[in-house]
Design an enzyme around this catalytic site. Structure first.
Site, PDB file in Angstrom:
ATOM      1  N   LYS A   1     -13.768 -19.816  -5.739  1.00 18.90           N
ATOM      2  CA  LYS A   1     -12.657 -19.023  -6.283  1.00 18.90           C
ATOM      3  C   LYS A   1     -12.565 -19.188  -7.801  1.00 18.90           C
ATOM      4  O   LYS A   1     -12.445 -18.197  -8.525  1.00 18.90           O
ATOM      5  CB  LYS A   1     -11.356 -19.483  -5.597  1.00 18.90           C
ATOM      6  CG  LYS A   1     -10.115 -18.793  -6.091  1.00 18.90           C
ATOM      7  CD  LYS A   1      -8.994 -18.870  -5.072  1.00 18.90           C
ATOM      8  CE  LYS A   1      -8.192 -20.156  -5.150  1.00 18.90           C
ATOM      9  NZ  LYS A   1      -7.366 -20.270  -6.354  1.00 18.90           N
TER      10      LYS A   1
ATOM     11  N   ARG B   1     -13.561 -16.509 -13.216  1.00 21.62           N
ATOM     12  CA  ARG B   1     -14.134 -16.640 -14.556  1.00 21.62           C
ATOM     13  C   ARG B   1     -15.280 -15.651 -14.773  1.00 21.62           C
ATOM     14  O   ARG B   1     -15.473 -15.143 -15.872  1.00 21.62           O
ATOM     15  CB  ARG B   1     -14.608 -18.091 -14.771  1.00 21.62           C
ATOM     16  CG  ARG B   1     -13.432 -19.064 -14.959  1.00 21.62           C
ATOM     17  CD  ARG B   1     -13.855 -20.480 -14.653  1.00 21.62           C
ATOM     18  NE  ARG B   1     -12.865 -21.483 -14.987  1.00 21.62           N
ATOM     19  CZ  ARG B   1     -11.815 -21.817 -14.236  1.00 21.62           C
ATOM     20  NH1 ARG B   1     -11.601 -21.191 -13.083  1.00 21.62           N
ATOM     21  NH2 ARG B   1     -10.979 -22.766 -14.619  1.00 21.62           N
TER      22      ARG B   1
ATOM     23  N   SER C   1      -5.140 -30.121 -16.364  1.00 24.52           N
ATOM     24  CA  SER C   1      -5.198 -28.801 -15.734  1.00 24.52           C
ATOM     25  C   SER C   1      -6.335 -27.968 -16.309  1.00 24.52           C
ATOM     26  O   SER C   1      -6.370 -27.673 -17.505  1.00 24.52           O
ATOM     27  CB  SER C   1      -3.869 -28.069 -15.941  1.00 24.52           C
ATOM     28  OG  SER C   1      -4.030 -26.692 -15.691  1.00 24.52           O
TER      29      SER C   1
ATOM     30  N   GLN D   1      -6.723 -24.937 -15.633  1.00 21.66           N
ATOM     31  CA  GLN D   1      -6.193 -23.619 -15.976  1.00 21.66           C
ATOM     32  C   GLN D   1      -5.679 -23.612 -17.414  1.00 21.66           C
ATOM     33  O   GLN D   1      -5.915 -22.662 -18.156  1.00 21.66           O
ATOM     34  CB  GLN D   1      -5.069 -23.239 -15.012  1.00 21.66           C
ATOM     35  CG  GLN D   1      -5.596 -22.987 -13.606  1.00 21.66           C
ATOM     36  CD  GLN D   1      -4.516 -22.552 -12.635  1.00 21.66           C
ATOM     37  OE1 GLN D   1      -3.334 -22.580 -12.951  1.00 21.66           O
ATOM     38  NE2 GLN D   1      -4.926 -22.158 -11.444  1.00 21.66           N
TER      39      GLN D   1
ATOM     40  N   ASP E   1      -6.862 -29.733  -5.089  1.00 18.61           N
ATOM     41  CA  ASP E   1      -6.737 -28.694  -4.050  1.00 18.61           C
ATOM     42  C   ASP E   1      -7.059 -29.230  -2.656  1.00 18.61           C
ATOM     43  O   ASP E   1      -6.791 -28.558  -1.653  1.00 18.61           O
ATOM     44  CB  ASP E   1      -7.669 -27.512  -4.363  1.00 18.61           C
ATOM     45  CG  ASP E   1      -7.176 -26.704  -5.564  1.00 18.61           C
ATOM     46  OD1 ASP E   1      -5.985 -26.813  -5.918  1.00 18.61           O
ATOM     47  OD2 ASP E   1      -7.983 -25.965  -6.154  1.00 18.61           O
TER      48      ASP E   1
ATOM     49  N   LYS F   1       2.138 -25.911  -7.130  1.00 18.97           N
ATOM     50  CA  LYS F   1       1.067 -25.051  -6.600  1.00 18.97           C
ATOM     51  C   LYS F   1       1.681 -23.830  -5.909  1.00 18.97           C
ATOM     52  O   LYS F   1       2.860 -23.545  -6.100  1.00 18.97           O
ATOM     53  CB  LYS F   1       0.169 -25.860  -5.655  1.00 18.97           C
ATOM     54  CG  LYS F   1      -0.579 -26.986  -6.372  1.00 18.97           C
ATOM     55  CD  LYS F   1      -1.580 -26.425  -7.351  1.00 18.97           C
ATOM     56  CE  LYS F   1      -2.235 -27.530  -8.168  1.00 18.97           C
ATOM     57  NZ  LYS F   1      -3.071 -26.994  -9.242  1.00 18.97           N
TER      58      LYS F   1
ATOM     59  N   ARG G   1       3.508 -28.429  -2.501  1.00 19.90           N
ATOM     60  CA  ARG G   1       2.622 -28.956  -1.442  1.00 19.90           C
ATOM     61  C   ARG G   1       3.012 -30.360  -0.999  1.00 19.90           C
ATOM     62  O   ARG G   1       2.574 -30.790   0.082  1.00 19.90           O
ATOM     63  CB  ARG G   1       1.152 -28.907  -1.902  1.00 19.90           C
ATOM     64  CG  ARG G   1       0.631 -27.482  -1.905  1.00 19.90           C
ATOM     65  CD  ARG G   1      -0.854 -27.381  -2.166  1.00 19.90           C
ATOM     66  NE  ARG G   1      -1.265 -25.984  -2.097  1.00 19.90           N
ATOM     67  CZ  ARG G   1      -2.329 -25.480  -2.696  1.00 19.90           C
ATOM     68  NH1 ARG G   1      -3.121 -26.261  -3.431  1.00 19.90           N
ATOM     69  NH2 ARG G   1      -2.641 -24.198  -2.576  1.00 19.90           N
TER      70      ARG G   1
ATOM     71  N   ARG H   1      -3.788 -22.923   1.538  1.00 21.01           N
ATOM     72  CA  ARG H   1      -4.370 -24.249   1.824  1.00 21.01           C
ATOM     73  C   ARG H   1      -3.527 -25.051   2.834  1.00 21.01           C
ATOM     74  O   ARG H   1      -4.052 -25.879   3.572  1.00 21.01           O
ATOM     75  CB  ARG H   1      -4.571 -25.044   0.537  1.00 21.01           C
ATOM     76  CG  ARG H   1      -5.549 -24.353  -0.413  1.00 21.01           C
ATOM     77  CD  ARG H   1      -6.146 -25.272  -1.439  1.00 21.01           C
ATOM     78  NE  ARG H   1      -6.661 -24.526  -2.571  1.00 21.01           N
ATOM     79  CZ  ARG H   1      -7.824 -23.872  -2.599  1.00 21.01           C
ATOM     80  NH1 ARG H   1      -8.615 -23.885  -1.544  1.00 21.01           N
ATOM     81  NH2 ARG H   1      -8.209 -23.213  -3.666  1.00 21.01           N
TER      82      ARG H   1
HETATM   83  C1  S3P Z   1      -8.047 -23.975 -10.936  1.00 23.16           C
HETATM   84  C2  S3P Z   1      -7.498 -25.145 -11.360  1.00 23.16           C
HETATM   85  C3  S3P Z   1      -6.541 -25.926 -10.569  1.00 23.16           C
HETATM   86  C4  S3P Z   1      -6.582 -25.547  -9.099  1.00 23.16           C
HETATM   87  C5  S3P Z   1      -6.598 -24.067  -8.877  1.00 23.16           C
HETATM   88  C6  S3P Z   1      -7.775 -23.429  -9.593  1.00 23.16           C
HETATM   89  C7  S3P Z   1      -8.940 -23.241 -11.848  1.00 23.16           C
HETATM   90  O1  S3P Z   1      -5.241 -25.693 -11.040  1.00 23.16           O
HETATM   91  O2  S3P Z   1      -5.476 -26.114  -8.419  1.00 23.16           O
HETATM   92  O3  S3P Z   1      -6.696 -23.787  -7.498  1.00 23.16           O
HETATM   93  O4  S3P Z   1      -9.650 -22.326 -11.389  1.00 23.16           O
HETATM   94  O5  S3P Z   1      -8.974 -23.577 -13.034  1.00 23.16           O
HETATM   95  P1  S3P Z   1      -4.646 -26.567 -12.276  1.00 23.16           P
HETATM   96  O6  S3P Z   1      -5.501 -26.338 -13.428  1.00 23.16           O
HETATM   97  O7  S3P Z   1      -3.258 -26.019 -12.494  1.00 23.16           O
HETATM   98  O8  S3P Z   1      -4.616 -27.981 -11.784  1.00 23.16           O
END
Ligand code: S3P
Length: 427
Positions: free
Chosen positions: A21, A26, A166, A168, A314, A341, A345, A387
């Protein structure tokens, strides 16, 4: 949909889990702002990455599916067009947070919103660094979406140490860095998944135990071919299924084995899980391999905390299922971000574990329990979180009688064929 699941006699067979995913999001995002046509093999056709694709379509990026591959017709770093309405990120935090980094660098205004769950998730974590770069982002008073992003003349490069581990946030800053003057650096004290830096071929260094990733503004992006491995986070459900079910052997082919994602395998092996890795190889910059999982008598006595948490973030729900079906104690600490999340969770895992008969202590940053593997079936709540639904679906395979999972269709977010695959493995 309410899904009923009975105890499995034995799980046997060979499966391929859908594409990663994180990498799928990306690949689309980078493809659309590259020059030329990006060819993606193994794209995850599930609700979350499709949200990214539809946001890009709304900004004039075309794509087609041919011979099972997804082609993205990139228009270069300044090729996105003003969308005619609010961008819809659906349930996808990755779409909203990463895309905001790109949107911050555009010459047109955008608004991005999501579903009732996404619009409650924290966005201050990206608003803060992007604002430092000169971006103009308006949110609700609680720093949640919808986000309104206004155009600015130019973004500034920054050096940013992540306050939360993170990927993200790291990726949002790096993507905005493509539109900034100079070199943007992101510093992380706990390593998070590194797909953005791998896919952009960015330079990374380790100084005093910290990971530093640099991106140079204005760098030219040329379309590439991405071959996306099976998502290790999806494979994790079937790894645990094979370990906790009697007389089972499951082979999972072509699973991504990026070391920033495979902490769950080490945890399960520490619990006595019999997991073999075969055919290890590197494909398009990511390590992959086949997993062979055999039923195991699991023992826990584990405390998961510190640097491993971002790596397994995750997988904590499904690891808690392995621990529930093991003998011994299990504790998760330093994982407060689980509350941010798709659902909280920590609340979801504690509530459903209690419904299985465990006494669970809940902490602000985790939870703990002791299991004697004397569990019972029940009705489990998915909390509309893919999940959570999959974790308790797997848990049910090793519980006597029949269990039920509410709103089980939420697996569509990351694994549309999950329930069918589970069915195919049962003998
Ligand atoms: C992800 C980063 C994680 C993960 C999410 C996907 C990503 O989140 O929990 O399912 O693709 O960069 P965080 O960066 O908020 O921890």
């Amino acid at each position: 949909m309410i899904k009923s699941i009975s105890k499995a006699k034995s799980l046997r067979g060979e499966i391929i889990v859908p594409g990663d995913k994180s990498i799928s999001h990306r690949a689309v995002m980078l493809g659309g702002i590259s020059n030329g046509t990006t060819e993606i093999t193994g794209f995850l056709e599930a609700a979350d990455p499709l949200s990214t694709l539809s946001c890009y379509r709304a900004m004039g990026i075309e794509s087609k599916v041919e011979n099972g591959k997804l082609f993205i017709f990139g228009k270069g770093i300044h090729g996105l067009q003003k969308p005619s309405s609010v961008l819809d990120a659906g349930n996808s935090g990755t779409t909203m947070r990463l895309l905001s980094g790109i949107l911050a660098g555009q010459k047109f205004p955008t608004s991005i919103s999501g579903d009732q769950y996404l619009n409650k998730r924290p966005m201050k974590r990206i608003i803060d660094p992007l604002t430092k770069m000169g971006a103009k982002i308006a949110s609700t008073e609680k720093y949640t979406a919808p986000l309104n992003i206004s155009p600015v003349e130019k973004l500034r490069a920054i050096e940013y140490e992540l306050p939360v581990a993170s990927a993200q946030v790291k990726s949002a800053v790096l993507l905005a860095g493509l539109y900034a003057d100079g070199v943007t650096k992101v510093i992380e004290s706990k390593q998070s998944r590194d797909h953005t830096e791998r896919m952009l071929n960015l330079s990374t260094e380790e100084i005093n135990g910290k990971n530093i990733v640099s991106v140079t503004g204005g760098m030219k992006l040329t379309a590439k071919e991405f071959i996306i491995p099976g998502d290790p986070s999806s494979a994790a459900f079937f790894v645990v299924a094979g370990l906790i079910s009697k007389s089972s052997e499951i082979i999972i082919r072509n699973v991504g084995l990026n070391p920033t994602r495979t902490g769950f395998l080490n945890v399960l092996r520490q619990m006595g899980g019999r997991i073999r890795i075969e055919n290890e190889r590197v494909v398009a910059g990511e390590p992959i391999g086949d997993l062979i999982v055999t039923s195991s008598e699991l023992k826990s006595n584990l405390i998961l905390q510190g640097d491993i948490i971002p790596n397994i973030i995750d997988e904590i729900p499904i690891l808690s299922i392995a621990a529930a079906h093991a003998i011994g104690s299990f504790e998760v600490r330093g994982a407060k971000d689980l509350r941010n999340k798709e659902t909280d969770r920590i609340v979801a895992v504690c509530k459903n574990l209690r419904a299985m008969g465990l006494t669970v202590d809940e902490f602000e940053d985790g939870f703990a329990f002791d299991s004697k593997n004397k569990l019972f079936n029940n009705n489990f709540e998915s909390f509309d979180d893919h999940r959570i639904a999959m974790a308790f679906g797997i848990a049910s395979l090793a519980l006597e009688g029949e269990s039920k999972i509410t709103n089980a269709e939420c697996v569509n977010i990351s694994y549309p064929n999950f329930w069918d695959t589970l069915q195919i493995l049962q003998h």
